[in-house]
Design a protein around this motif. Sequence first.
Motif, PDB file in Angstrom:
ATOM      1  N   VAL A 271       0.836  -1.192   0.046  1.00 23.81           N
ATOM      2  CA  VAL A 271      -0.016  -0.008  -0.024  1.00 23.81           C
ATOM      3  C   VAL A 271       0.806   1.382   0.086  1.00 23.81           C
ATOM      4  CG1 VAL A 271      -1.725   1.340   1.310  1.00 23.81           C
ATOM      5  CG2 VAL A 271      -1.767  -1.287   1.052  1.00 23.81           C
ATOM      6  N   ARG A 272       1.810   1.119   0.724  1.00 25.93           N
ATOM      7  CA  ARG A 272       2.760   2.397   0.850  1.00 25.93           C
ATOM      8  C   ARG A 272       3.673   2.795  -0.267  1.00 25.93           C
ATOM      9  NH1 ARG A 272       6.424   1.837   5.045  1.00 25.93           N
ATOM     10  NH2 ARG A 272       6.108  -0.353   5.268  1.00 25.93           N
ATOM     11  N   TYR A 273       4.203   1.686  -1.065  1.00 28.19           N
ATOM     12  CA  TYR A 273       4.960   1.961  -1.976  1.00 28.19           C
ATOM     13  C   TYR A 273       4.522   1.371  -3.456  1.00 28.19           C
ATOM     14  CZ  TYR A 273       8.683   3.511   1.148  1.00 28.19           C
ATOM     15  OH  TYR A 273       9.485   4.274   2.133  1.00 28.19           O
ATOM     16  N   ASN A 274       5.162   2.077  -4.417  1.00 21.94           N
ATOM     17  CA  ASN A 274       4.837   1.565  -5.558  1.00 21.94           C
ATOM     18  C   ASN A 274       5.746   0.107  -6.127  1.00 21.94           C
ATOM     19  OD1 ASN A 274       7.374   2.016  -6.834  1.00 21.94           O
ATOM     20  ND2 ASN A 274       6.870   4.017  -7.516  1.00 21.94           N
ATOM     21  N   THR A 275       5.248  -0.597  -7.018  1.00 25.88           N
ATOM     22  CA  THR A 275       5.701  -1.922  -7.388  1.00 25.88           C
ATOM     23  C   THR A 275       7.657  -1.956  -7.494  1.00 25.88           C
ATOM     24  OG1 THR A 275       4.157  -2.614  -8.551  1.00 25.88           O
ATOM     25  CG2 THR A 275       5.821  -3.597  -9.162  1.00 25.88           C
ATOM     26  N   PHE A 276       8.021  -0.791  -8.131  1.00 29.28           N
ATOM     27  CA  PHE A 276       9.380  -0.825  -8.194  1.00 29.28           C
ATOM     28  C   PHE A 276      10.151  -0.628  -6.876  1.00 29.28           C
ATOM     29  CE2 PHE A 276       6.912   1.268 -11.564  1.00 29.28           C
ATOM     30  CZ  PHE A 276       7.315   0.114 -12.555  1.00 29.28           C
ATOM     31  N   ALA A 277       9.626   0.285  -6.173  1.00 33.16           N
ATOM     32  CA  ALA A 277      10.292   0.418  -4.780  1.00 33.16           C
ATOM     33  C   ALA A 277       9.959  -0.897  -3.965  1.00 33.16           C
ATOM     34  CB  ALA A 277       9.481   1.464  -4.062  1.00 33.16           C
ATOM     35  N   GLN A 278       9.100  -1.688  -4.096  1.00 26.95           N
ATOM     36  CA  GLN A 278       9.026  -2.879  -3.336  1.00 26.95           C
ATOM     37  C   GLN A 278       9.696  -3.881  -3.804  1.00 26.95           C
ATOM     38  OE1 GLN A 278       4.593  -4.164  -3.270  1.00 26.95           O
ATOM     39  NE2 GLN A 278       3.837  -2.246  -3.720  1.00 26.95           N
ATOM     40  N   GLN A 279      10.067  -3.891  -5.106  1.00 29.37           N
ATOM     41  CA  GLN A 279      11.163  -4.906  -5.512  1.00 29.37           C
ATOM     42  C   GLN A 279      12.352  -4.381  -5.118  1.00 29.37           C
ATOM     43  OE1 GLN A 279      10.361  -4.416  -9.696  1.00 29.37           O
ATOM     44  NE2 GLN A 279       8.651  -6.135  -9.530  1.00 29.37           N
ATOM     45  N   GLY A 280      12.784  -3.198  -5.006  1.00 26.36           N
ATOM     46  CA  GLY A 280      14.160  -2.696  -4.516  1.00 26.36           C
ATOM     47  C   GLY A 280      14.432  -2.923  -3.085  1.00 26.36           C
ATOM     48  N   TYR A 281      13.344  -2.792  -2.364  1.00 25.19           N
ATOM     49  CA  TYR A 281      13.680  -3.239  -0.865  1.00 25.19           C
ATOM     50  C   TYR A 281      13.578  -4.738  -0.732  1.00 25.19           C
ATOM     51  CZ  TYR A 281      12.814   1.534   0.853  1.00 25.19           C
ATOM     52  OH  TYR A 281      13.182   3.009   1.086  1.00 25.19           O
ATOM     53  N   ALA A 282      12.560  -5.441  -1.322  1.00 29.46           N
ATOM     54  CA  ALA A 282      12.891  -6.769  -1.293  1.00 29.46           C
ATOM     55  C   ALA A 282      14.273  -7.430  -1.602  1.00 29.46           C
ATOM     56  CB  ALA A 282      11.647  -7.416  -2.109  1.00 29.46           C
ATOM     57  N   ARG A 283      14.710  -6.808  -2.705  1.00 35.30           N
ATOM     58  CA  ARG A 283      16.166  -7.348  -2.963  1.00 35.30           C
ATOM     59  C   ARG A 283      17.069  -6.830  -2.077  1.00 35.30           C
ATOM     60  NH1 ARG A 283      16.607  -4.241  -7.162  1.00 35.30           N
ATOM     61  NH2 ARG A 283      17.951  -2.804  -6.221  1.00 35.30           N
ATOM     62  N   GLY A 284      16.932  -5.555  -1.535  1.00 45.01           N
ATOM     63  CA  GLY A 284      17.972  -5.325  -0.303  1.00 45.01           C
ATOM     64  C   GLY A 284      19.012  -4.618  -0.749  1.00 45.01           C
TER      65      GLY A 284
END
Length: 284
Positions: A271-284
């Motif tokens: 909800v808080r972040y768009n898909t690209f940000a979510q992917q970035g944070y998931a990758r670390g």
Amino acid sequence: MTELAENPQQVDALPLGPESLVWKYFGDNRMYLIGPRPAVLQNMLAELGQGVLDHSVFFSDTAARVKRSLPPIFMTVYGSDDDNRGIQVRDFHKDIKGDMPDGQRYHALDPETYFWAHATFVEQVLYFADTFVKRLTEAEKEQIYLESKTWYRRYGVSDRVMPADYAEFQRYWDRMMDEIVVAHPTAKYGVGYVTKGFPCPKGVPPLAWKLIAPLFNPMAAFLTTGGMPPRGRDLLGLPWSDRKEKAYQAFAALWRTKPVNWAWDRLPMSVRYNTFAQQGYARG
């Protein structure tokens, strides 16, 4: 990282990643609250606005242009140093060139033009965070700017016009707003709905839009006009008033309150972040 930003002479740039402030704010879905500020300001540079006028589908299908342009930029920011879309973004612009109305040539990859496009995104992060999340400290502003230098260098273009630090960036921004930007037709088109209202979007039944528009259009106009710098607002002739300014500032202050931030920070990442940000944070 903030400690480094307090002494900008020690570093030329700061890295992007999960600990960076650019990552924290650029992909935040509250960014919609600032309206189309960066896109409109981009097109107020005459050369950039002319490039869009001559080469883009912006006028025939605005949504398609946004959907095509933004993902690679987000993937440039949220990619890694070795795996991002920066070079591809640059190469999209190789053939965007032509003649200005006065006969001068323009090219999207001219350093002054390309950096202005980037600068509007950097200022977007600064404006959004300071207006709708929290009042940024000078050290945080410096950190965001130093991180943005790493972002810009991922495009593989000349950085000779890039300001060295945040203070220099502020001076650059003020000069551009006070002396350079204009009410280019592309920019005026981009905010035309402020007075005319949005046309019915593709895929939305006309009857449904007839019910939605009376609520949507005033809010879109409020966020768009309020989200523009006063100088840009004046150049584009956008209607505003002291009463609306007070309402806008109160609206922004509400979003900055601790209860609102507390609630937002506890929402799911999706909800808080768009898909690209979510992917970035998931990758670390």
